[in-house]
Design an enzyme around this catalytic site. Structure first.
Site, mmCIF file in Angstrom:
data_model
loop_
_atom_site.group_PDB
_atom_site.id
_atom_site.type_symbol
_atom_site.label_atom_id
_atom_site.label_comp_id
_atom_site.label_asym_id
_atom_site.label_seq_id
_atom_site.Cartn_x
_atom_site.Cartn_y
_atom_site.Cartn_z
ATOM 1 N N GLU A 44 153.202 66.790 71.128
ATOM 2 C CA GLU A 44 152.638 66.156 72.322
ATOM 3 C C GLU A 44 153.087 66.883 73.597
ATOM 4 O OE1 GLU A 44 152.488 61.680 74.368
ATOM 5 O OE2 GLU A 44 153.759 62.061 72.615
ATOM 6 N N LYS A 131 144.603 61.008 75.663
ATOM 7 C CA LYS A 131 145.283 59.805 75.180
ATOM 8 C C LYS A 131 144.667 58.543 75.791
ATOM 9 C CE LYS A 131 150.049 58.289 74.263
ATOM 10 N NZ LYS A 131 151.466 58.632 74.502
ATOM 11 N N CYS A 165 150.693 60.133 69.599
ATOM 12 C CA CYS A 165 151.808 59.198 69.688
ATOM 13 C C CYS A 165 151.385 57.771 69.308
ATOM 14 C CB CYS A 165 152.405 59.289 71.092
ATOM 15 S SG CYS A 165 154.107 58.716 71.257
#
Length: 317
Positions: A44, A131, A165
């Protein structure tokens, strides 16, 4: 193609210095590809580094904090932008090798920053995945993505996609991705701690796909090095000095099979983790569990996914 060679480049980012990060990512990806990898993953926000100060620096979330403001300005100035020519070395590497590269980055769109996991693929523009929900303190710096970047790449060996994540604890995001039929999925993390490893292996089992859970290695000293590279800031330096501890992201990347078993496991340092995936396992696993097919109940449950880009402002004549 029934066998796919993959690799995770578990490495330390160069915080804040995007030019240095691109050079390092290209070098490591080339090394992985020369070692046989046809698909390479990074963790990430490898480009720019994970914003450790949000969790580790006391007071970073306080209103009008000078250090946080200084770092936000640096990130806006340094971040990649859509169609960024600085990324050409990675695209050229994909084009010449035929490999795919999944790479996390801070991206600037107009005045906002996004957490983007880019999927570079040969002969095509990179596939974005921004995200959907920045987690907890991350909302101080990142904008939320929309459904327009929830997609997969069709390779000759199958489909590949990314989630970032804590998106792996969004059941409907997982359901949408499973519907798209991934053979290889990149689970991008700052570090693959125990519960993140569980989420990654669960995704592999639930989606009947191979999962590359890619983490970073980050130390406190890296922050100071990156800050110096971009010209420094006394306010940011003061914030970094308040961080305790040394090893803040510890890697522990893994590669999981469709039955959730671990095919390869990294340690806590920098390394390139390789594995050979037998893609024929996917079909066998679907015999007992197909969450998008015979193990779904479309007569009971229905998911609508809005894939329109949401720019917020529409100018029309």
């Amino acid at each position: 193609m029934t066998v796919l060679n993959v690799a995770i480049c578990q490495a330390a980012p160069i915080p804040l210095d995007f030019a240095g990060g691109i050079e390092k990512a290209t070098r490591l990806a080339r090394e992985a590809i020369e070692g046989g990898a046809q698909f390479v993953a990074f963790g990430e926000t490898f480009l720019g580094g994970y914003p450790l100060w949000l969790d580790e620096a006391p007071g970073a979330a306080l209103w009008d904090h000078p250090g946080s403001k200084a770092l936000h300005a640096i990130m806006l100035d340094q971040a990649i932008v859509p169609g960024d020519e600085r990324l050409l070395p990675l695209q050229e590497l994909c084009d010449e090798s035929g490999a795919c590269i999944s790479l996390g980055a801070h991206e600037r769109v107009r005045q906002s920053l996004y957490n983007n996991q880019l999927l570079f693929r040969p002969g095509e523009a990179p596939l974005d995945h921004r995200k959907l929900v920045p987690t907890h303190g991350e909302r101080l710096i990142w904008m939320r993505g929309d459904g327009s970047t929830l997609g997969v790449h069709q390779a000759e060996w199958g489909k590949a996609g990314n989630l970032i994540c804590w998106e792996h604890w969004m059941p409907l995001a997982r359901a949408a991705m499973h519907n798209l039929g991934e053979a290889v999925h990149v689970a991008a993390w700052p570090t693959v701690r125990e519960e993140y490893a569980l989420a990654s292996r669960h995704y592999a089992m639930e989606g009947r796909c191979f999962v590359l859970a890619a983490g970073l290695v980050q130390h406190r000293d890296d922050l100071f090095d990156g800050l110096e590279r971009v010209g420094g800031s006394s306010e940011a330096l003061e914030l970094f000095n308040a961080i305790e501890g040394e090893a803040l992201n510890r890697g522990m990347s893994l590669i999981a099979a469709p039955d959730a078993r671990v095919l390869a496991q990294a340690g806590e340092g920098e390394e390139i983790l390789h594995a050979e995936l037998d893609l024929s396992e996917i079909g066998g696993g679907l015999a007992s569990l197909d969450t998008d097919g015979h193990y779904s109940r479309p007569d009971v449950f229905e998911l609508n996914v809005d894939v329109r880009a949401k720019d917020g402002v529409v100018f029309s004549s």
